[in-house]
Design a protein around this motif. Structure first.
Motif, PDB file in Angstrom:
ATOM      1  N   PRO A  20       0.804  -1.231   0.000  1.00  7.21           N
ATOM      2  CA  PRO A  20       0.000   0.000   0.000  1.00  7.21           C
ATOM      3  C   PRO A  20       0.831   1.271   0.000  1.00  7.21           C
ATOM      4  N   ASP A  21       2.061   1.191   0.532  1.00  4.35           N
ATOM      5  CA  ASP A  21       2.902   2.385   0.600  1.00  4.35           C
ATOM      6  C   ASP A  21       3.487   2.769  -0.753  1.00  4.35           C
ATOM      7  N   SER A  22       3.488   1.829  -1.716  1.00 11.75           N
ATOM      8  CA  SER A  22       4.008   2.149  -3.058  1.00 11.75           C
ATOM      9  C   SER A  22       2.960   1.834  -4.116  1.00 11.75           C
ATOM     10  N   ILE A  23       1.705   2.054  -3.750  1.00  8.81           N
ATOM     11  CA  ILE A  23       0.594   1.656  -4.606  1.00  8.81           C
ATOM     12  C   ILE A  23       0.586   2.409  -5.932  1.00  8.81           C
ATOM     13  N   GLU A  24       0.992   3.677  -5.913  1.00  8.38           N
ATOM     14  CA  GLU A  24       0.947   4.460  -7.151  1.00  8.38           C
ATOM     15  C   GLU A  24       1.944   3.954  -8.188  1.00  8.38           C
ATOM     16  N   LYS A  25       3.004   3.317  -7.744  1.00 15.92           N
ATOM     17  CA  LYS A  25       3.985   2.769  -8.669  1.00 15.92           C
ATOM     18  C   LYS A  25       3.611   1.344  -9.092  1.00 15.92           C
ATOM     19  N   ALA A  26       3.047   0.548  -8.161  1.00  7.52           N
ATOM     20  CA  ALA A  26       2.798  -0.868  -8.432  1.00  7.52           C
ATOM     21  C   ALA A  26       1.482  -1.118  -9.167  1.00  7.52           C
ATOM     22  N   PHE A  27       0.453  -0.328  -8.850  1.00  8.94           N
ATOM     23  CA  PHE A  27      -0.869  -0.624  -9.406  1.00  8.94           C
ATOM     24  C   PHE A  27      -0.931  -0.489 -10.923  1.00  8.94           C
ATOM     25  N   PRO A  28      -0.289   0.498 -11.541  1.00  8.34           N
ATOM     26  CA  PRO A  28      -0.353   0.600 -13.008  1.00  8.34           C
ATOM     27  C   PRO A  28       0.119  -0.661 -13.736  1.00  8.34           C
ATOM     28  N   ILE A  29       1.018  -1.427 -13.104  1.00  8.07           N
ATOM     29  CA  ILE A  29       1.475  -2.678 -13.728  1.00  8.07           C
ATOM     30  C   ILE A  29       0.325  -3.684 -13.780  1.00  8.07           C
ATOM     31  N   VAL A  30      -0.416  -3.764 -12.671  1.00 11.72           N
ATOM     32  CA  VAL A  30      -1.598  -4.644 -12.626  1.00 11.72           C
ATOM     33  C   VAL A  30      -2.637  -4.155 -13.623  1.00 11.72           C
ATOM     34  N   TYR A  31      -2.815  -2.850 -13.673  1.00 16.45           N
ATOM     35  CA  TYR A  31      -3.800  -2.263 -14.591  1.00 16.45           C
ATOM     36  C   TYR A  31      -3.462  -2.604 -16.043  1.00 16.45           C
ATOM     37  N   GLN A  32      -2.191  -2.546 -16.370  1.00 18.00           N
ATOM     38  CA  GLN A  32      -1.771  -2.819 -17.742  1.00 18.00           C
ATOM     39  C   GLN A  32      -1.988  -4.284 -18.102  1.00 18.00           C
ATOM     40  N   LYS A  33      -1.804  -5.189 -17.144  1.00 18.77           N
ATOM     41  CA  LYS A  33      -1.981  -6.619 -17.393  1.00 18.77           C
ATOM     42  C   LYS A  33      -3.449  -6.991 -17.555  1.00 18.77           C
ATOM     43  N   HIS A  34      -4.312  -6.350 -16.779  1.00 17.30           N
ATOM     44  CA  HIS A  34      -5.731  -6.738 -16.730  1.00 17.30           C
ATOM     45  C   HIS A  34      -6.608  -5.498 -16.895  1.00 17.30           C
ATOM     46  N   THR A  35      -6.416  -4.777 -17.974  1.00 18.53           N
ATOM     47  CA  THR A  35      -7.065  -3.473 -18.125  1.00 18.53           C
ATOM     48  C   THR A  35      -8.586  -3.546 -18.031  1.00 18.53           C
ATOM     49  N   SER A  36      -9.210  -4.436 -18.793  1.00 18.24           N
ATOM     50  CA  SER A  36     -10.687  -4.496 -18.829  1.00 18.24           C
ATOM     51  C   SER A  36     -11.250  -4.819 -17.461  1.00 18.24           C
ATOM     52  N   PHE A  37     -10.684  -5.848 -16.809  1.00 21.01           N
ATOM     53  CA  PHE A  37     -11.246  -6.212 -15.510  1.00 21.01           C
ATOM     54  C   PHE A  37     -10.918  -5.173 -14.449  1.00 21.01           C
ATOM     55  N   THR A  38      -9.716  -4.618 -14.489  1.00 20.14           N
ATOM     56  CA  THR A  38      -9.342  -3.633 -13.470  1.00 20.14           C
ATOM     57  C   THR A  38     -10.274  -2.430 -13.514  1.00 20.14           C
TER      58      THR A  38
END
Length: 335
Positions: free
Chosen positions: A49-67
């Motif tokens: 959670p402390d580095s969410i702004e850096k880590a979350f976009p990677i998840v978003y890019q992998k699963h864009t539609s579901f995210t």
């Protein structure tokens, strides 16, 4: 006057299940494209959670539609470019109730949990029977007990924290009715996922939107769900208790007679239709021993009889039929 409703279960029960359905005897194929299953909650809750702004976009890019579906439609924290998005996402990930849900989901549904193979098998059968239909991507998630299922054009998603088991104390604390809690267990995941996708793949043809059309359409969906899960008992697929299932078997004729005598089959009143079709503690107009959606079970029995009498029709042809009255006529249904 003699009560037409039968409460006790009797010997008619032994008859059910003696005849094997012609589609159920077909072995689940192993050489078809496997459905993609993503345990999204594991990826999301592994983020710091402390580095969410850096880590979350990677998840978003992998699963864009579901995210997008997850953040905007399921947990409703807005779009990823909104000013407060990451603050809300951090609050969600660190919320005590949500973290507790994540721990329980990890315990009840470990990696390679049984439901994953069952979903793989049911969609292998779906791909076999409907080779021209695309397979969805399947996602799992945690929503803080908010939503069981979500569908988009190319995916179906299941909230595992809504399937932890009927004795989960959080369900009672949240005020979820007991009749719903009974169906919130791991065994319901495969049939609920398949049914949700079938609603998307085969939408209701509402040119004649009466109770009969809704019953038979729902019966088509449930018949297909059963064929994709041939080894699951009808009571599990319908979400009935064993007693409720027995009650339906014993009262099939009485339910049909009630619908006819009260001129309900051709009602177009949305309120009356919803009372008979939607989930509830029991079915409106039937005794309290009945399950909710008992009218859908009648629709299933009509479709089942139709397919028994018309062995030249396969599952693809069944789902192409939009004249629900034709199904009733050709079924010659007389319980």
């Amino acid at each position: 006057m003699r009560n037409k409703w039968i409460v006790a279960a009797i010997t008619v029960l032994a008859i059910q299940g003696c005849k094997e359905n012609r589609f159920d005897s077909i072995q689940t194929p192993r050489d078809v494209e496997p459905v993609s299953i993503t345990r999204f909650e594991k990826e999301l809750f592994s983020l710091d959670p402390d580095s969410i702004e850096k880590a979350f976009p990677i998840v978003y890019q992998k699963h864009t539609s579901f995210t997008k579906l997850f953040t905007e439609g399921i947990i409703r924290i807005g779009k990823s470019d909104s000013p407060d998005f990451y603050r809300y996402l951090g609050l969600f990930l660190t919320d005590t109730m949500v973290q507790n849900a994540n721990r329980m989901v990890g315990s009840v549904f470990p990696a390679n949990a049984p439901f994953e193979k069952e979903i793989g098998d049911e969609f292998a059968r779906y791909s076999f029977f409907f080779p021209s239909k695309p397979l969805p991507k399947v996602y799992t998630y945690i929503s803080g007990y908010n939503l069981s299922l979500a569908i988009d054009d190319s995916l179906v998603a299941v909230g595992l924290d809504r399937y932890l088991g009927k004795n989960t104390i959080q369900y009672s604390l949240l005020g979820i009715p007991v009749y719903q809690q009974r169906k919130m267990h791991p065994g319901k995941v495969p049939s609920d996922v398949m049914r949700a996708w079938l609603y998307s793949a085969f939408p209701f043809h509402d040119s004649i939107n009466n109770l009969l059309s809704n019953m038979i359409y729902e019966g088509q969906i449930m018949y297909l769900t059963k064929r994709m899960l041939p080894h699951q008992h009808d009571s599990l697929i319908f979400g009935f208790t064993p007693q409720q299932y027995k009650w339906c078997l014993n009262n099939e004729s009485a339910m049909w007679t009630h619908l006819i005598e009260n001129k309900l089959l051709f009602t177009t009143n949305t309120v009356d239709i919803n009372k008979m079709i939607n989930d509830a503690p029991f079915t409106s107009g039937f005794p309290q021993e009945s399950p909710g959606r008992a009218a859908v079970w009648i629709g299933y029995r009509i479709v089942e009889r139709f397919m028994e009498r018309n062995k030249n029709i396969d599952l693809q042809e069944l789902m192409l039929i939009k004249d629900y009255q034709e199904i009733l006529t050709l079924a010659r249904y007389k319980p």
